[in-house]
Design a protein around this motif. Sequence first.
Motif, PDB file in Angstrom:
ATOM      1  N   GLN A  84     -59.835 126.211 -14.975  1.00 57.74           N
ATOM      2  CA  GLN A  84     -60.986 126.468 -14.121  1.00 57.74           C
ATOM      3  C   GLN A  84     -62.245 125.790 -14.665  1.00 57.74           C
ATOM      4  O   GLN A  84     -63.366 126.253 -14.450  1.00 57.74           O
ATOM      5  N   SER A  85     -62.046 124.677 -15.344  1.00 59.70           N
ATOM      6  CA  SER A  85     -63.177 123.927 -15.881  1.00 59.70           C
ATOM      7  C   SER A  85     -64.133 123.478 -14.783  1.00 59.70           C
ATOM      8  O   SER A  85     -65.344 123.348 -15.013  1.00 59.70           O
ATOM      9  N   GLU A  86     -63.595 123.211 -13.593  1.00 58.35           N
ATOM     10  CA  GLU A  86     -64.443 122.725 -12.510  1.00 58.35           C
ATOM     11  C   GLU A  86     -65.540 123.726 -12.167  1.00 58.35           C
ATOM     12  O   GLU A  86     -66.642 123.338 -11.759  1.00 58.35           O
ATOM     13  N   GLN A  87     -65.265 125.010 -12.353  1.00 57.29           N
ATOM     14  CA  GLN A  87     -66.267 126.030 -12.072  1.00 57.29           C
ATOM     15  C   GLN A  87     -67.333 126.098 -13.168  1.00 57.29           C
ATOM     16  O   GLN A  87     -68.410 126.648 -12.947  1.00 57.29           O
ATOM     17  N   GLY A  88     -67.021 125.566 -14.320  1.00 57.35           N
ATOM     18  CA  GLY A  88     -67.950 125.600 -15.435  1.00 57.35           C
ATOM     19  C   GLY A  88     -67.890 126.925 -16.166  1.00 57.35           C
ATOM     20  O   GLY A  88     -67.488 127.952 -15.606  1.00 57.35           O
ATOM     21  N   VAL A  89     -68.267 126.912 -17.433  1.00 50.59           N
ATOM     22  CA  VAL A  89     -68.342 128.125 -18.247  1.00 50.59           C
ATOM     23  C   VAL A  89     -69.730 128.205 -18.871  1.00 50.59           C
ATOM     24  O   VAL A  89     -70.342 127.201 -19.234  1.00 50.59           O
ATOM     25  N   ASP A  90     -70.225 129.417 -18.977  1.00 46.60           N
ATOM     26  CA  ASP A  90     -71.568 129.649 -19.495  1.00 46.60           C
ATOM     27  C   ASP A  90     -71.554 129.781 -21.015  1.00 46.60           C
ATOM     28  O   ASP A  90     -70.573 130.246 -21.606  1.00 46.60           O
ATOM     29  N   TYR A  91     -72.660 129.415 -21.617  1.00 49.40           N
ATOM     30  CA  TYR A  91     -72.852 129.687 -23.036  1.00 49.40           C
ATOM     31  C   TYR A  91     -74.339 129.883 -23.305  1.00 49.40           C
ATOM     32  O   TYR A  91     -75.205 129.506 -22.496  1.00 49.40           O
ATOM     33  N   SER A  92     -74.621 130.493 -24.422  1.00 48.96           N
ATOM     34  CA  SER A  92     -75.999 130.737 -24.850  1.00 48.96           C
ATOM     35  C   SER A  92     -76.181 130.159 -26.244  1.00 48.96           C
ATOM     36  O   SER A  92     -75.335 130.365 -27.123  1.00 48.96           O
ATOM     37  N   LEU A  93     -77.257 129.444 -26.428  1.00 50.81           N
ATOM     38  CA  LEU A  93     -77.570 128.812 -27.699  1.00 50.81           C
ATOM     39  C   LEU A  93     -78.919 129.325 -28.174  1.00 50.81           C
ATOM     40  O   LEU A  93     -79.914 129.238 -27.440  1.00 50.81           O
ATOM     41  N   ILE A  94     -78.958 129.882 -29.369  1.00 53.57           N
ATOM     42  CA  ILE A  94     -80.200 130.412 -29.933  1.00 53.57           C
ATOM     43  C   ILE A  94     -80.480 129.682 -31.247  1.00 53.57           C
ATOM     44  O   ILE A  94     -79.599 129.562 -32.103  1.00 53.57           O
ATOM     45  N   VAL A  95     -81.686 129.192 -31.372  1.00 56.76           N
ATOM     46  CA  VAL A  95     -82.114 128.471 -32.568  1.00 56.76           C
ATOM     47  C   VAL A  95     -83.425 129.080 -33.044  1.00 56.76           C
ATOM     48  O   VAL A  95     -84.345 129.283 -32.248  1.00 56.76           O
ATOM     49  N   SER A  96     -83.507 129.383 -34.307  1.00 57.56           N
ATOM     50  CA  SER A  96     -84.773 129.879 -34.863  1.00 57.56           C
ATOM     51  C   SER A  96     -85.089 129.126 -36.142  1.00 57.56           C
ATOM     52  O   SER A  96     -84.189 128.686 -36.870  1.00 57.56           O
ATOM     53  N   ILE A  97     -86.362 128.950 -36.402  1.00 58.12           N
ATOM     54  CA  ILE A  97     -86.812 128.339 -37.652  1.00 58.12           C
ATOM     55  C   ILE A  97     -87.853 129.252 -38.289  1.00 58.12           C
ATOM     56  O   ILE A  97     -88.679 129.856 -37.609  1.00 58.12           O
TER      57      ILE A  97
END
Length: 504
Positions: A466-479
Motif C-alpha cells: 500500500q505504498s501508493e497511499q503513502g505512510v506518515d512519519y514524524s521527525l523531531i529535531v532539537s538543539i
Amino acid sequence: VKILPDRGDNDRDLYGAVTARAVDQPEIQAVDRPRVFMLAVTARRPSPDTVTAAAPEAGKPTSWSASIDALAFGRAIDDTDPKFTYLDRDEPRRPRLFVISAGNIRDVAGTDDHLDRSDLEPVEDPAQSWNALTVGAYSGHDDMSGAPASFAGYQPIAARGELSPVSRTSVLFDRKKWPFKPDVVADGGNVAASPDKTAVDTPPNLGLLTTRFRTPGEGFFTTTRDTSAATASVAAIAADIYAAYPDLRPETVRALVVHSAEWTDAMRARFDSESTKTALAALLRRYGMGVPDANRALYSAADALTLVTEARIHPYERQGTSSSGKTREMNLHELPWPIPQLESLGGAQVRMRVTLSYFVEPNPSSRGWTGRYIYPSHGLRFATRRPEESVESFRQRINTRARIDGEKPPSLDTESGWLFGSNQQQAAGSLHTDIWSGSAAALASKGAIAVYPVAGWWKNRAKDDQSEQGVDYSLIVSIESPEVEVDLWTPVYQQVRATVEITT
C-alpha cells in the motif's frame, strides 16, 4: 474499558480480539475525539507447547502484540478470529496511540542484584509491540522517613533515580530483530527489603499518592506503584500534548514524549561510564530514553529549540508486473537552521537530538515473524548531513538515483559524535532516536536530514503493498547549548513565521 472477566480468564488466543473490541467502545461513542489508549494489563510470556519445546523467543511478536500494532497503524481487527485477521485493509486508516506498561517482576527478592534481575526479565506481552509507547518504572524515592512502624529496619532496594526493582527490560532481546523496550520510564515507587532480606514490600512512603473512589468518611487518597503507575503518568503527558495540540498525529505525540525524556543522574552516570556502543545499547534497553517531561514536550526554551515535522513518504514501487519492489522516495528536510548563531559559538559544545517516529503494519502471517524485515510492512531511517558535505553530495550519499551510474555509493555509517550511532539508528523498531554532541560550528552545517525507506514485507508482496497511499512519519529535531546562553529560538521563528498561520 474493562477487559478482564469477573470470573476466570480470557482465552490467550483472544487477547488481541478482546483488546480490539475494547478499542471499539469509546470510538463508537465519540469517533473524532483525540485519545490515548492506556493498557496496564500484561501477560507472562507464553509457555512452550510441549515439555521439550523451546521457550518463545524474547521479543517475538504474539497475536496480542501484533493486534496492538495493527490497531495503532489504523487497521480494524476481526474480534471473532483468534488468528489475527484484518477486517478490511482498503478502508481509510485511523491511527491510534497506545501507552503500555512493561510489566512487573512479581517475585522480587531482597538478595537480588535488582539491575541484573531486571536485565534478565523481558517485558511482558504485549509490551514488545513495535508501535506502542512502552513504559517502565524507575524509583523516585529512597528515603524511609515516615514509614509505618511495621517497616522498622527496612531499606530501599533501589537508589533514587535508578530503575525500579520491579521493572522489566529488553536487554535479552535480539537487537537485530526486535525494538528496544521500554521507550521511557516514569516514577513507579520503590521496594524495601527487611533487615534479613527475607521479605520485601512497598511502604506508603515509597509509593505514589493517588486518589481512590470511596464513600464519604473512608478517605479519598491511597498510594500506587510499579509500572502501572508509571504508565498512567506517561499517558497523562500524552493526553496533555493532545489537549494542547489536538491536530497532532499519534506518531507525533509518541515522538514528543520520547524526545522530551531525560535520564536521571543515576542513569546518566551509567551511560557516562560506558564507552562501547554495545554497552550503551544495553543501557538503552534498560532505561529507554529516560523520564519524559510535559514542559519539554510542549515548549521550546530560548536555548533549547525544537523543530517538529509531520510528513508522508511512499516507500516502494515496482516496474511492470514484477513482484520485487524497490525503494521509491527519499524525503530531504532542509531545516530552518540558526546558522549565524551557531557559527558565532565556534567550538562551544552543543547537542542535537533527532527522533523519527512512524507506525508499521504487522504481517498477519505468523510464519513471517522470524525475520528482521518480514514482520513490519516497511521501515524508515534518518541520516543527517555531515559538516563536510554540500546538500547535493548528502543527497547523493543517501539516494542511489541521485548518483551517476557506476559511481560507488558513499558510506551510510554515521559519523562520530552520535551517542548510539548507526547500530541503533538502523536497528529494528518504528521509533529511532539518537543524540549528537559536538561543536556549534560543526552543527551549523548539519541542517539537512534525510528520511528514507528500508525493507519490509510490502516490498515483495505486490498485491498487499500500500505504498501508493503513502505512510506518515514524524521527525523531531532539537538543539541545545548547555555551555552558553544563546537565543536559538528567535532566529528560527523569524524564518518560519511568514509561512505559519498563528491563531489565538
